[in-house]
Write a protein that holds these residues in place. Structure first.
Motif, PDB file in Angstrom:
ATOM      1  N   LYS A 148      51.986  57.298  36.138  1.00 19.22           N
ATOM      2  CA  LYS A 148      52.250  58.002  34.914  1.00 19.22           C
ATOM      3  C   LYS A 148      53.696  58.059  34.505  1.00 19.22           C
ATOM      4  O   LYS A 148      54.172  57.965  33.454  1.00 19.22           O
ATOM      5  CB  LYS A 148      51.394  58.935  34.843  1.00 19.22           C
ATOM      6  N   ALA A 149      54.295  58.126  35.633  1.00 20.54           N
ATOM      7  CA  ALA A 149      55.957  58.458  35.573  1.00 20.54           C
ATOM      8  C   ALA A 149      56.694  57.379  34.789  1.00 20.54           C
ATOM      9  O   ALA A 149      57.526  57.110  34.307  1.00 20.54           O
ATOM     10  CB  ALA A 149      56.377  58.745  36.844  1.00 20.54           C
ATOM     11  N   LYS A 150      56.027  56.006  35.384  1.00 15.37           N
ATOM     12  CA  LYS A 150      56.683  54.658  34.958  1.00 15.37           C
ATOM     13  C   LYS A 150      55.889  54.205  33.718  1.00 15.37           C
ATOM     14  O   LYS A 150      56.094  53.015  33.300  1.00 15.37           O
ATOM     15  CB  LYS A 150      56.681  53.729  36.127  1.00 15.37           C
ATOM     16  N   ASN A 151      54.780  54.838  33.416  1.00 11.93           N
ATOM     17  CA  ASN A 151      54.188  53.861  32.303  1.00 11.93           C
ATOM     18  C   ASN A 151      53.534  52.706  32.404  1.00 11.93           C
ATOM     19  O   ASN A 151      53.882  51.774  31.771  1.00 11.93           O
ATOM     20  CB  ASN A 151      54.837  54.232  30.910  1.00 11.93           C
ATOM     21  N   THR A 152      53.236  52.560  33.627  1.00 12.80           N
ATOM     22  CA  THR A 152      52.927  51.242  34.249  1.00 12.80           C
ATOM     23  C   THR A 152      51.656  51.291  34.922  1.00 12.80           C
ATOM     24  O   THR A 152      50.966  52.066  35.786  1.00 12.80           O
ATOM     25  CB  THR A 152      54.042  50.577  35.437  1.00 12.80           C
ATOM     26  N   VAL A 153      50.897  50.009  34.448  1.00 14.19           N
ATOM     27  CA  VAL A 153      49.344  49.597  35.094  1.00 14.19           C
ATOM     28  C   VAL A 153      49.700  48.472  36.190  1.00 14.19           C
ATOM     29  O   VAL A 153      50.385  47.790  35.618  1.00 14.19           O
ATOM     30  CB  VAL A 153      48.488  49.578  34.254  1.00 14.19           C
ATOM     31  N   TYR A 154      49.029  48.646  37.304  1.00 17.68           N
ATOM     32  CA  TYR A 154      49.115  47.543  38.105  1.00 17.68           C
ATOM     33  C   TYR A 154      47.568  46.968  38.273  1.00 17.68           C
ATOM     34  O   TYR A 154      46.638  47.539  38.419  1.00 17.68           O
ATOM     35  CB  TYR A 154      49.755  47.978  39.507  1.00 17.68           C
ATOM     36  N   LEU A 155      47.681  45.571  38.808  1.00 17.92           N
ATOM     37  CA  LEU A 155      46.575  45.093  39.213  1.00 17.92           C
ATOM     38  C   LEU A 155      46.684  44.597  40.513  1.00 17.92           C
ATOM     39  O   LEU A 155      47.431  43.461  40.607  1.00 17.92           O
ATOM     40  CB  LEU A 155      45.778  44.012  38.303  1.00 17.92           C
ATOM     41  N   GLU A 156      46.302  44.915  41.612  1.00 17.44           N
ATOM     42  CA  GLU A 156      46.288  44.218  42.785  1.00 17.44           C
ATOM     43  C   GLU A 156      45.247  43.270  43.229  1.00 17.44           C
ATOM     44  O   GLU A 156      43.958  43.859  42.997  1.00 17.44           O
ATOM     45  CB  GLU A 156      46.340  45.330  43.863  1.00 17.44           C
ATOM     46  N   MET A 157      45.499  42.089  43.309  1.00 20.16           N
ATOM     47  CA  MET A 157      44.333  40.940  43.573  1.00 20.16           C
ATOM     48  C   MET A 157      44.565  40.483  44.871  1.00 20.16           C
ATOM     49  O   MET A 157      45.621  39.795  45.250  1.00 20.16           O
ATOM     50  CB  MET A 157      44.623  40.003  42.591  1.00 20.16           C
ATOM     51  N   ASN A 158      43.566  40.673  45.740  1.00 21.13           N
ATOM     52  CA  ASN A 158      43.449  40.203  47.175  1.00 21.13           C
ATOM     53  C   ASN A 158      42.393  39.127  47.464  1.00 21.13           C
ATOM     54  O   ASN A 158      41.168  38.867  46.248  1.00 21.13           O
ATOM     55  CB  ASN A 158      43.248  41.225  48.100  1.00 21.13           C
ATOM     56  N   ASN A 159      42.338  38.330  48.116  1.00 21.87           N
ATOM     57  CA  ASN A 159      41.390  37.113  48.409  1.00 21.87           C
ATOM     58  C   ASN A 159      41.114  36.457  47.245  1.00 21.87           C
ATOM     59  O   ASN A 159      39.834  36.335  46.929  1.00 21.87           O
ATOM     60  CB  ASN A 159      40.047  38.094  49.032  1.00 21.87           C
ATOM     61  N   LEU A 160      42.031  35.970  46.512  1.00 19.61           N
ATOM     62  CA  LEU A 160      41.856  35.326  45.438  1.00 19.61           C
ATOM     63  C   LEU A 160      41.440  33.773  45.556  1.00 19.61           C
ATOM     64  O   LEU A 160      41.351  33.325  46.540  1.00 19.61           O
ATOM     65  CB  LEU A 160      43.227  34.818  44.771  1.00 19.61           C
ATOM     66  N   LYS A 161      40.561  33.521  44.541  1.00 15.74           N
ATOM     67  CA  LYS A 161      39.738  32.300  44.400  1.00 15.74           C
ATOM     68  C   LYS A 161      40.095  31.454  43.381  1.00 15.74           C
ATOM     69  O   LYS A 161      40.544  31.970  42.314  1.00 15.74           O
ATOM     70  CB  LYS A 161      38.334  32.717  44.330  1.00 15.74           C
ATOM     71  N   PRO A 162      39.993  30.211  43.480  1.00  8.76           N
ATOM     72  CA  PRO A 162      40.269  29.374  42.473  1.00  8.76           C
ATOM     73  C   PRO A 162      39.458  29.828  41.055  1.00  8.76           C
ATOM     74  O   PRO A 162      40.284  29.743  40.058  1.00  8.76           O
ATOM     75  CB  PRO A 162      39.730  28.007  42.849  1.00  8.76           C
ATOM     76  N   GLU A 163      38.569  30.254  40.980  1.00 13.64           N
ATOM     77  CA  GLU A 163      37.921  31.059  39.750  1.00 13.64           C
ATOM     78  C   GLU A 163      38.506  32.051  39.429  1.00 13.64           C
ATOM     79  O   GLU A 163      38.356  32.504  38.164  1.00 13.64           O
ATOM     80  CB  GLU A 163      36.426  30.939  40.016  1.00 13.64           C
ATOM     81  N   ASP A 164      39.541  32.491  39.911  1.00 16.79           N
ATOM     82  CA  ASP A 164      40.373  33.537  39.299  1.00 16.79           C
ATOM     83  C   ASP A 164      41.313  33.154  38.517  1.00 16.79           C
ATOM     84  O   ASP A 164      42.264  33.808  37.871  1.00 16.79           O
ATOM     85  CB  ASP A 164      40.890  34.459  40.394  1.00 16.79           C
ATOM     86  N   THR A 165      41.503  31.896  38.491  1.00 16.44           N
ATOM     87  CA  THR A 165      42.811  30.965  37.632  1.00 16.44           C
ATOM     88  C   THR A 165      42.626  31.571  36.333  1.00 16.44           C
ATOM     89  O   THR A 165      41.573  31.224  35.884  1.00 16.44           O
ATOM     90  CB  THR A 165      42.854  29.644  38.006  1.00 16.44           C
ATOM     91  N   ALA A 166      43.493  31.898  35.236  1.00 18.61           N
ATOM     92  CA  ALA A 166      43.456  32.364  34.076  1.00 18.61           C
ATOM     93  C   ALA A 166      44.548  32.881  33.642  1.00 18.61           C
ATOM     94  O   ALA A 166      45.643  33.088  34.749  1.00 18.61           O
ATOM     95  CB  ALA A 166      42.520  33.340  33.826  1.00 18.61           C
ATOM     96  N   VAL A 167      44.758  33.286  32.472  1.00 20.72           N
ATOM     97  CA  VAL A 167      45.861  33.980  31.805  1.00 20.72           C
ATOM     98  C   VAL A 167      45.364  35.389  31.687  1.00 20.72           C
ATOM     99  O   VAL A 167      44.291  35.825  31.365  1.00 20.72           O
ATOM    100  CB  VAL A 167      46.221  33.655  30.566  1.00 20.72           C
ATOM    101  N   TYR A 168      46.053  36.542  32.370  1.00 22.87           N
ATOM    102  CA  TYR A 168      45.705  37.848  32.491  1.00 22.87           C
ATOM    103  C   TYR A 168      46.368  38.676  31.492  1.00 22.87           C
ATOM    104  O   TYR A 168      47.652  38.540  31.488  1.00 22.87           O
ATOM    105  CB  TYR A 168      45.960  38.181  33.835  1.00 22.87           C
ATOM    106  N   TYR A 169      45.623  39.497  30.819  1.00 21.33           N
ATOM    107  CA  TYR A 169      46.303  40.257  29.612  1.00 21.33           C
ATOM    108  C   TYR A 169      45.994  41.534  30.033  1.00 21.33           C
ATOM    109  O   TYR A 169      44.949  41.887  30.256  1.00 21.33           O
ATOM    110  CB  TYR A 169      45.578  39.886  28.487  1.00 21.33           C
ATOM    111  N   CYS A 170      47.068  42.570  29.690  1.00 17.38           N
ATOM    112  CA  CYS A 170      46.939  43.975  29.647  1.00 17.38           C
ATOM    113  C   CYS A 170      46.507  44.330  28.417  1.00 17.38           C
ATOM    114  O   CYS A 170      47.157  43.756  27.353  1.00 17.38           O
ATOM    115  CB  CYS A 170      48.322  44.354  29.900  1.00 17.38           C
ATOM    116  N   ALA A 171      45.732  45.375  28.192  1.00 19.61           N
ATOM    117  CA  ALA A 171      45.506  45.894  26.831  1.00 19.61           C
ATOM    118  C   ALA A 171      45.202  47.365  26.630  1.00 19.61           C
ATOM    119  O   ALA A 171      45.070  48.037  27.818  1.00 19.61           O
ATOM    120  CB  ALA A 171      44.104  45.330  26.490  1.00 19.61           C
ATOM    121  N   ALA A 172      45.458  48.087  25.841  1.00 15.18           N
ATOM    122  CA  ALA A 172      45.456  49.372  25.727  1.00 15.18           C
ATOM    123  C   ALA A 172      44.389  49.747  24.511  1.00 15.18           C
ATOM    124  O   ALA A 172      44.400  49.091  23.415  1.00 15.18           O
ATOM    125  CB  ALA A 172      46.569  50.040  25.334  1.00 15.18           C
TER     126      ALA A 172
END
Length: 121
Positions: free
Chosen positions: A74-98
């Motif tokens: 909240k202090a940084k007004n930032t959202v994070y997405l930690e992605m582990n054990n990535l797979k080829p099917e995770d390949t994409a353009v990732y978008y943040c939205a409010a």
């Protein structure tokens, strides 16, 4: 004017990890949910996860449960997405939205420009 700026994408081997960031500015986000969506080539944009800015409530789509973690600073007004054990099917353009905190893209009012995630096998 609300602005969302994603960063942190890149190329990673299967099984690897990446952390995406979404810096939000220009508004008050306490009433919003922050979502991550992704779009692979030739496919529709799909919901990945969301976090309610105020309560911290989270929702994940089944394919990423146990591998991805959404969080917010909240202090940084930032959202994070930690992605582990990535797979080829995770390949994409990732978008943040409010938006209103649902799994449907149409309920989100503001979008970032997207960041490419490529997972090689």
């Amino acid at each position: 004017q609300v602005q969302l700026v994603e960063s942190g994408g890149g190329l990673v081997q299967a099984g690897g990890s990446l952390r995406l960031s979404c810096a939000a500015s220009g508004g008050t986000f306490s009433s919003y949910a922050m979502g991550w969506f992704r779009q692979a080539p030739g496919k529709e944009r799909e919901f990945v996860t969301l976090i309610a800015w105020s309560s911290g409530r989270t929702v994940y789509t089944d394919p990423v449960k146990g591998r991805f973690t959404i969080s917010r600073d909240k202090a940084k007004n930032t959202v994070y997405l930690e992605m582990n054990n990535l797979k080829p099917e995770d390949t994409a353009v990732y978008y943040c939205a409010a938006g209103r905190g649902t799994v449907e893209a149409r309920n989100y009012d503001y979008w970032g420009q997207g960041t490419q995630v490529t997972v090689s096998s």
